[in-house]
Design an enzyme around this catalytic site. Structure first.
Site, mmCIF file in Angstrom:
data_model
loop_
_atom_site.group_PDB
_atom_site.id
_atom_site.type_symbol
_atom_site.label_atom_id
_atom_site.label_comp_id
_atom_site.label_asym_id
_atom_site.label_seq_id
_atom_site.Cartn_x
_atom_site.Cartn_y
_atom_site.Cartn_z
ATOM 1 N N HIS A 1 -21.314 -9.303 -9.195
ATOM 2 C CA HIS A 1 -20.220 -9.433 -10.153
ATOM 3 C C HIS A 1 -20.275 -8.364 -11.234
ATOM 4 O O HIS A 1 -19.660 -8.504 -12.288
ATOM 5 C CB HIS A 1 -20.216 -10.839 -10.761
ATOM 6 C CG HIS A 1 -19.948 -11.910 -9.748
ATOM 7 N ND1 HIS A 1 -20.474 -13.183 -9.824
ATOM 8 C CD2 HIS A 1 -19.238 -11.877 -8.596
ATOM 9 C CE1 HIS A 1 -20.081 -13.884 -8.772
ATOM 10 N NE2 HIS A 1 -19.331 -13.112 -8.014
ATOM 11 N N CYS B 1 -14.392 12.128 -10.889
ATOM 12 C CA CYS B 1 -13.171 12.242 -10.077
ATOM 13 C C CYS B 1 -11.885 12.091 -10.884
ATOM 14 O O CYS B 1 -10.795 12.248 -10.342
ATOM 15 C CB CYS B 1 -13.189 11.214 -8.943
ATOM 16 S SG CYS B 1 -12.704 9.552 -9.459
ATOM 17 N N ASN C 1 -25.363 -12.626 -11.623
ATOM 18 C CA ASN C 1 -25.306 -12.533 -13.081
ATOM 19 C C ASN C 1 -24.852 -11.138 -13.518
ATOM 20 O O ASN C 1 -25.192 -10.147 -12.882
ATOM 21 C CB ASN C 1 -26.685 -12.831 -13.680
ATOM 22 C CG ASN C 1 -27.171 -14.223 -13.301
ATOM 23 O OD1 ASN C 1 -26.382 -15.077 -12.929
ATOM 24 N ND2 ASN C 1 -28.471 -14.444 -13.379
ATOM 25 N N SER D 1 -26.876 -22.413 -6.634
ATOM 26 C CA SER D 1 -26.642 -23.208 -5.430
ATOM 27 C C SER D 1 -25.884 -22.367 -4.409
ATOM 28 O O SER D 1 -25.589 -22.834 -3.321
ATOM 29 C CB SER D 1 -25.856 -24.472 -5.776
ATOM 30 O OG SER D 1 -24.692 -24.132 -6.475
HETATM 31 ZN ZN LIG Z 1 -14.617 8.430 -10.226
#
Ligand SMILES: [Zn+2]
Length: 273
Positions: free
Chosen positions: A140, A174, A123, A213
């Site tokens: 996800h 970064c 979820n 499932s």
């Molecule tokens: Zn980064």
């Protein structure tokens, strides 16, 4: 949309079954929960597919969502900030209003008691986090977070305010392009999450599978791997699934009611131990 809990009563036979499951959980070394859409239905989040599903109602989102982002991150961000697709709007409103239910809370409390080592979820709704689960692996992603596409650092909206005049946002660590954390169609599962999942699964001797499932990769692999390593699966689902025949116990009820009761039995057994 109805909740499965309204017409559900937990009878003595099921309660006895849940008490046996609680004994297994207490006896296990490393319990991992694997959760899916079924657990959040009781929080008012409809599944994507099937009757009443968001995509059934509004049509499927583009299957090349991740490619679109890579091609034109600025445009993908504009669409995220001002969604034009009806399913995206409906999903956004539903997620914003949803609150954790008894099932999410029970898993967080089991973790606090040392009876659940990790939660792996399919979820994106943030409800396990809101309920207080700490060792959380969101396969996800999480709709409420942002993620650097290069170093995978996660940010809340407060940590990385998005300026609509300077899209896409860039990572403060970064400099990489930042997207939302939700894993889109065509996007690989973030490698740090996948590594965490495999580490949890390798240590797992008892997997609680709730509201899914687990038919979709990579989640489908996890219960099978637990079995291959000699562990057990306990299923929590109102319906029979493909996992039922592989499970040592199948607790037939909605996740909220069943997990709340499971917690009760674990706590009661601890109190008398
Ligand atoms: Zn980064």
């Amino acid at each position: 949309m109805g909740t499965p809990r309204a017409d559900f009563t937990l009878d003595d036979a099921l309660d006895a079954e849940i008490a046996r499951a609680a004994d297994r959980v207490r006896g296990a070394e490393h319990v991992v929960a694997l959760t899916g859409a079924g657990l959040s239905v009781e929080s008012g989040i409809p599944p994507f597919r099937g009757p009443g599903g968001l995509w059934t109602k509004y049509g499927e989102p583009p299957m090349d969502g991740y490619q679109r982002f890579l091609r034109d991150p600025k445009r993908a961000w504009e669409e995220r900030l001002e969604p034009s697709a009806p399913w995206a709007k409906a999903l956004g409103e539903t997620l914003a209003a949803a609150k954790p239910n008894a099932g999410h809370r029970a898993l967080a409390e089991l973790e606090r008691r040392g009876a659940c080592a990790a939660v792996i979820t399919q979820n994106v709704d943030d409800l396990h986090r809101q309920a207080g689960t700490r060792n959380l692996l969101e396969i996800h992603g999480n709709h409420a977070l942002l993620r650097c596409s290069q170093c995978h650092a996660r940010f809340t909206n407060d940590e990385l305010p998005v300026d609509p005049a300077a899209l896409p946002p860039h990572c403060s660590a970064c400099g990489g392009v930042v997207k939302d954390d939700t894993v889109h169609f065509g996007e690989p599962i973030p490698p740090d999450v996948l590594r965490g999942c495999f580490a949890a699964v390798e240590a797992c001797d008892c997997m609680l599978v709730a509201g899914t499932s687990a038919m979709v990769y990579p989640a489908a692999e996890f219960p099978l791997e637990v079995l291959r390593r000699g562990g057990e699966i306990i299923e929590v689902n109102p319906e029979e699934t493909e996992l039922t025949s592989l499970s040592v116990q199948s607790l037939r009820g909605p996740g909220g009611a069943v997990l709340e009761r499971l917690l009760h039995h674990v706590a009661a057994a601890e109190a008398t131990a």
